[in-house]
Design an enzyme around this catalytic site. Structure first.
Site, PDB file in Angstrom:
ATOM      1  N   GLY A 272     -15.358 -13.947 -33.996  1.00  0.00           N
ATOM      2  CA  GLY A 272     -14.502 -15.104 -34.242  1.00  0.00           C
ATOM      3  C   GLY A 272     -13.068 -14.619 -34.178  1.00  0.00           C
ATOM      4  NE  ARG A 309      -8.012 -14.844 -42.837  1.00  0.00           N
ATOM      5  CZ  ARG A 309      -7.567 -13.621 -42.848  1.00  0.00           C
ATOM      6  NH1 ARG A 309      -6.290 -13.378 -42.660  1.00  0.00           N
ATOM      7  NH2 ARG A 309      -8.382 -12.608 -43.039  1.00  0.00           N
ATOM      8  CB  CYS A 341       1.788 -29.495 -57.715  1.00  0.00           C
ATOM      9  SG  CYS A 341       2.706 -29.756 -59.185  1.00  0.00           S
ATOM     10  CE1 TYR A 377     -13.859 -17.464 -39.975  1.00  0.00           C
ATOM     11  CE2 TYR A 377     -12.617 -15.524 -39.310  1.00  0.00           C
ATOM     12  CZ  TYR A 377     -13.800 -16.234 -39.346  1.00  0.00           C
ATOM     13  OH  TYR A 377     -14.926 -15.705 -38.767  1.00  0.00           O
TER      14      TYR A 377
HETATM   15  N1  LLP Z   1     -21.175 -14.160 -37.023  1.00  0.00           N
HETATM   16  C1  LLP Z   1     -21.564 -14.512 -38.269  1.00  0.00           C
HETATM   17  C2  LLP Z   1     -22.967 -14.738 -38.554  1.00  0.00           C
HETATM   18  C3  LLP Z   1     -20.602 -14.665 -39.272  1.00  0.00           C
HETATM   19  O1  LLP Z   1     -20.987 -14.981 -40.503  1.00  0.00           O
HETATM   20  C4  LLP Z   1     -19.228 -14.467 -38.962  1.00  0.00           C
HETATM   21  C5  LLP Z   1     -18.199 -14.671 -39.978  1.00  0.00           C
HETATM   22  C6  LLP Z   1     -18.883 -14.123 -37.646  1.00  0.00           C
HETATM   23  C7  LLP Z   1     -19.885 -13.965 -36.700  1.00  0.00           C
HETATM   24  C8  LLP Z   1     -17.467 -13.914 -37.206  1.00  0.00           C
HETATM   25  O2  LLP Z   1     -16.815 -12.927 -37.926  1.00  0.00           O
HETATM   26  P1  LLP Z   1     -15.354 -12.445 -37.427  1.00  0.00           P
HETATM   27  O3  LLP Z   1     -15.525 -11.811 -36.074  1.00  0.00           O
HETATM   28  O4  LLP Z   1     -14.503 -13.638 -37.360  1.00  0.00           O
HETATM   29  O5  LLP Z   1     -14.900 -11.481 -38.477  1.00  0.00           O
HETATM   30  N2  LLP Z   1     -12.752 -16.728 -43.795  1.00  0.00           N
HETATM   31  C9  LLP Z   1     -12.782 -15.275 -43.718  1.00  0.00           C
HETATM   32  C10 LLP Z   1     -13.821 -14.747 -42.766  1.00  0.00           C
HETATM   33  C11 LLP Z   1     -15.227 -15.226 -43.067  1.00  0.00           C
HETATM   34  C12 LLP Z   1     -16.199 -14.747 -42.032  1.00  0.00           C
HETATM   35  C13 LLP Z   1     -17.510 -15.425 -42.163  1.00  0.00           C
HETATM   36  N3  LLP Z   1     -18.455 -15.078 -41.154  1.00  0.00           N
HETATM   37  C14 LLP Z   1     -11.380 -14.791 -43.348  1.00  0.00           C
HETATM   38  O6  LLP Z   1     -10.483 -15.602 -43.226  1.00  0.00           O
HETATM   39  O7  LLP Z   1     -11.178 -13.599 -43.219  1.00  0.00           O
END
Ligand code: LLP
Length: 421
Positions: A272, A309, A341, A377
């Site tokens: 992602g 974040r 707030c 995110y």
């Molecule tokens: N695949 C699965 C099954 C996942 O659970 C996730 C992320 C990804 C791929 C992608 O991960 P990435 O490549 O984006 O690190 N909100 C948090 C990140 C939560 C990730 C959840 N799962 C942040 O802002 O850092």
């Protein structure tokens, strides 16, 4: 090869479009995404057989459309994400599966959808296998495994180990394969996403675990997925990912399994953040500058309703100032906060909520402050807290500017609400 990133604290433009022009045209706060940066990141991952975008990071249908046009497939974690993918032109079925549903549960809507559309499911719990098996015996599934250890940029993003709710616990693998067999579901693939922010020592451990797990399932395995979690630079001191080294480790794992099973195995990656973090800029306007004792604050018109974040993880984002009037060459140590707030509405904070300051150019009210590396995110975790509308989103593609989501209006805020009587 790794590349050291340099972030400047003064910015005048994004992809040739002046910040002033963008802010005047679209208002603030606005997320701006640079399409070319996404394409560059996709190209870096071309060695993998399948690049599957974890759309939870940024699911605007224009971003999904761009991914699709560049040969990237998609992951969905909800019926809503499946709907987005379909709207952006992905088919439900194909080889390899254009959309894969990955989760730890089926809500009723998602179960109905995957059964009805014959979507491929990556099961993260024995109950998912049971529920799918009852309704759609005979299909192929993949299993998301929790190998018993994990990694993450914060405790909240670590997705492996005993404290994580994600995946099928490695010791229950044989039970799950039996459960699948009971429903004539064939287990054709394994998936291990064990956290965001991977290092190579850790990655070797994951590859070993993947091999061991695949051997326990046997030669029905035809795909392995490395999940996401590829790191991306947020600070000057962060180095970019050595993609070749990352690929080599996984490719070696795949080849060893191919030799043992006597057939080819497709290698998937599911990032992602890596694909979209760096393309995103949140343009805000500085609306007040004030001091509290020794501390100086820049208060901008975006808050944690727009970018959560920092308050959630103490996440660090590079920031820059775009001067609306005279540029200042002075810098000062400032705390950057938003309009909400709530005292936690601070963009410069560390994990645990400790407020910290940042050395930024001396700015004036009316200057713009850009929060960078915000494409992953960011918008997707927005809320309407304090009845603040969702920001606008703009895709920049060379000289072209596309408004890919308009800012919410006051009536959007109350859409669906009603007063009884
Ligand atoms: N695949 C699965 C099954 C996942 O659970 C996730 C992320 C990804 C791929 C992608 O991960 P990435 O490549 O984006 O690190 N909100 C948090 C990140 C939560 C990730 C959840 N799962 C942040 O802002 O850092």
């Amino acid at each position: 090869m790794t590349v050291q990133q340099q972030f400047s604290t003064v910015r005048t433009e994004i992809c040739g479009h002046s910040i002033q022009e963008l802010a005047t045209k679209f208002g603030t706060p606005t997320y701006v995404y640079d399409a070319q940066i996404i394409r560059d990141r996709i190209e870096q991952l071309r060695q993998f057989d399948v690049i599957r975008f974890a759309q939870k990071a940024n699911s605007n249908i224009a971003i999904l459309d761009l991914m699709r046009k560049n040969g990237v497939l998609v992951d969905a974690v909800s019926a809503g994400e499946v709907f987005r993918a379909k709207t952006a032109g992905y088919e439900y079925n194909g080889q390899p599966d254009p959309i894969v549903y990955t989760a730890d549960i089926f809500d009723r809507e998602a179960l109905e959808l995957v059964v009805d559309k014959n979507l491929h499911v990556n099961c993260g719990s024995p109950d998912m296998i049971e529920q799918l098996g009852q309704k759609a015996p005979g299909r192929s599934i993949t299993l998301r495994i929790n190998p018993g250890f994990g990694h993450g940029h914060s405790a909240k993003t670590n997705t492996g180990g005993e404290s994580s709710k994600h995946g099928i616990w490695h010791e229950q693998l044989e039970n799950c394969v039996e459960l699948a067999a009971k429903h004539e579901l064939s287990v054709t693939g394994l998936h291990m996403h064990i956290g965001s922010g991977t290092d190579f020592e850790h990655l070797s451990q994951v590859c070993e675990s993947m091999k061991e797990t695949a051997r326990r399932v046997g030669s029905s395995i035809t795909t392995i997925s490395a999940g996401g979690g590829l790191p991306t630079p947020y600070r000057d001191t962060d180095t970019g990912l050595d993609v070749d080294r990352y690929y080599q480790l996984w490719d070696k794992t795949r080849k060893e399994l191919e030799a043992e099973f006597g057939h080819s195995i497709s290698l998937e990656i599911e990032p992602g953040r890596f694909l979209v973090a760096e393309c995103g800029f949140l343009i805000t306007e500085i609306r007040a500058i004030k001091s509290m004792g020794a501390n100086q604050f820049y208060l901008v018109d975006a808050g944690f309703n727009n970018l959560a974040r920092p308050i959630l993880y103490g996440a660090y984002h590079p920031m820059s100032v775009a001067f609306a009037g005279d540029a200042s060459s002075e810098t000062q140590s400032v705390i950057v906060g938003g309009p909400l707030c709530e005292s936690g509405d601070i963009f410069t904070q560390e994990e645990g909520g400790f407020v910290c300051s940042r050395e930024l150019p001396g700015a004036a009210v009316g200057d713009h402050l850009i929060i960078e590396c915000a494409g992953a995110y960011g918008y997707v975790m927005s809320s309407n807290y304090n009845s603040k509308p969702f920001a606008a989103e703009v895709l920049v593609d060379g000289s072209q500017l596309h408004l890919i989501r308009r800012r919410q209006s006051p009536s959007d805020l109350i859409a669906g609400e009603s007063i009884p009587g």
